[in-house]
Motif scaffolding. Structure first.
Motif, PDB file in Angstrom:
ATOM      1  N   ILE A 160       0.849  -1.195   0.000  1.00 27.44           N
ATOM      2  CA  ILE A 160       0.000   0.000   0.000  1.00 27.44           C
ATOM      3  C   ILE A 160       0.889   1.251   0.000  1.00 27.44           C
ATOM      4  N   ARG A 220      -3.292   0.233  -3.607  1.00 24.13           N
ATOM      5  CA  ARG A 220      -3.286  -0.955  -2.749  1.00 24.13           C
ATOM      6  C   ARG A 220      -3.194  -2.206  -3.615  1.00 24.13           C
ATOM      7  N   THR A 234      -5.380   6.622   8.751  1.00 20.47           N
ATOM      8  CA  THR A 234      -4.583   6.804   7.548  1.00 20.47           C
ATOM      9  C   THR A 234      -3.626   7.988   7.721  1.00 20.47           C
ATOM     10  N   VAL A 242      -8.877  -1.648   3.964  1.00 18.78           N
ATOM     11  CA  VAL A 242      -8.087  -0.591   4.611  1.00 18.78           C
ATOM     12  C   VAL A 242      -8.748   0.751   4.381  1.00 18.78           C
TER      13      VAL A 242
END
Length: 312
Positions: free
Chosen positions: A41, A58, A101, A312
């Motif tokens: 990622i 990703r 994030t 994610v």
């Protein structure tokens, strides 16, 4: 004018099988810079933008759009929007909370009418950025995203009702109805476009260049490197912005653009353009003609992430 809860487009997150090839393209050729990475990622920023990142890549078994991210001004606005969506039975993926994030912030995720994952956030840490200099042919910032929808009218109505987007202009014909709606959440002509397509997918992701010279230099740099340009360079009528469209290694269409129109929202009235008029597609007349092959490329592959939240 409606008091909107969204302010701007933050980032577009993509999942791809050949992660290394995609990463090499975006950071090496397209001109983005990695700001954070974990195995499989990567978060990539535009040098001229305060957004912590504008593209997330990703590694995944299937190509998909992971999410579209929009900004809000305050935590209260994020909470208000979440409560509004809950009250209207819009399926939430998560409730407002601290984001994990890069850049942090406070936000939540939900599905739109076509099953795309949408994130709304605020208080994301601003990134140290810089002025893009004359002749630098790299993106200043993320400009807009256009998505394909099998029911363009329903998707437009959903974004108008729930997220307060407004129609700036439309393209179509008496025989086909609308084939493109340009939607705004600010005075920028559009941050989101909705295209009539055979399935849900990404139509294109657009990046703003410093000016016309940098736009042309960027177009030429990619051509010299052997990138596949599908359409351009030219200048659209709706939005009055320039365009050069390229394919990334996984067949997603990307655009270099500049000089997007800024509207007076209090006086603006949407135009109903027809694609039968050549100037609508390209005012300059410099781009190769729009063909069924180009249109099919922009339809992209069927998005495998519909109503499936990214991991994610």
């Amino acid at each position: 004018m409606t008091q909107r809860l969204l302010t701007h487009l933050r980032h577009v997150d993509l999942a791809v099988p050949d992660y290394e090839a995609q990463l090499d393209f975006y950071r090496g050729l397209w001109g983005l810079v990695p700001v954070a990475q974990d195995p499989g990622i990567s978060f990539l920023a535009a040098e001229g933008s305060p957004e912590h990142y504008v593209v997330r890549l990703r590694r995944a078994e299937e190509k998909r759009l992971d999410l579209l991210s929009f900004g809000a001004a305050t935590r209260a606005d994020v909470d208000t929007l979440a409560e509004r969506l809950l009250a209207r039975s819009v399926p939430l993926i998560s409730r407002p909370d601290t984001l994990q994030t890069p850049g942090g912030g406070y936000g939540f995720r939900f599905f739109d009418i076509d099953g795309r994952t949408v994130e709304v956030s605020t208080q994301v840490e601003a990134r140290r950025h810089r002025k893009i200099e004359e002749k630098e042919s790299i993106p200043v910032r993320l400009s807009h995203v256009v998505v394909n929808s099998p029911d363009i009218a329903a998707t437009r109505a959903w974004y108008e009702r729930h997220l307060d987007f407004a129609l700036s202009d439309a393209i179509g014909s008496p025989h086909t109805g609308d084939v493109m709606n340009f939607m705004r959440i600010s005075s920028q002509h559009h941050s989101l476009g909705i295209a009539a397509g055979p399935h849900t997918s990404v139509h294109h992701v657009s990046f703003e260049m410093r000016g016309l010279d940098e736009f042309m230099r960027g177009t030429g740099r990619l051509l010299r490197a052997g990138a596949h340009m599908t359409w351009g360079p030219g200048r659209h009528l709706a939005g009055d912005n320039t365009f050069s469209y390229f394919l990334d290694p996984h067949g997603n269409t990307l655009e270099y653009t500049t000089e997007m129109e800024t509207l007076d929202e209090d006086t603006w009235h949407p135009h109903q353009y027809t694609f039968m008029d050549d100037d609508v597609s390209d005012q300059w007349g410099t781009a190769n003609p729009m063909t069924e092959v180009i249109a099919k490329e922009q339809h992209n592959d069927v998005d495998r992430g519909v109503f499936v939240a990214p991991p994610v």
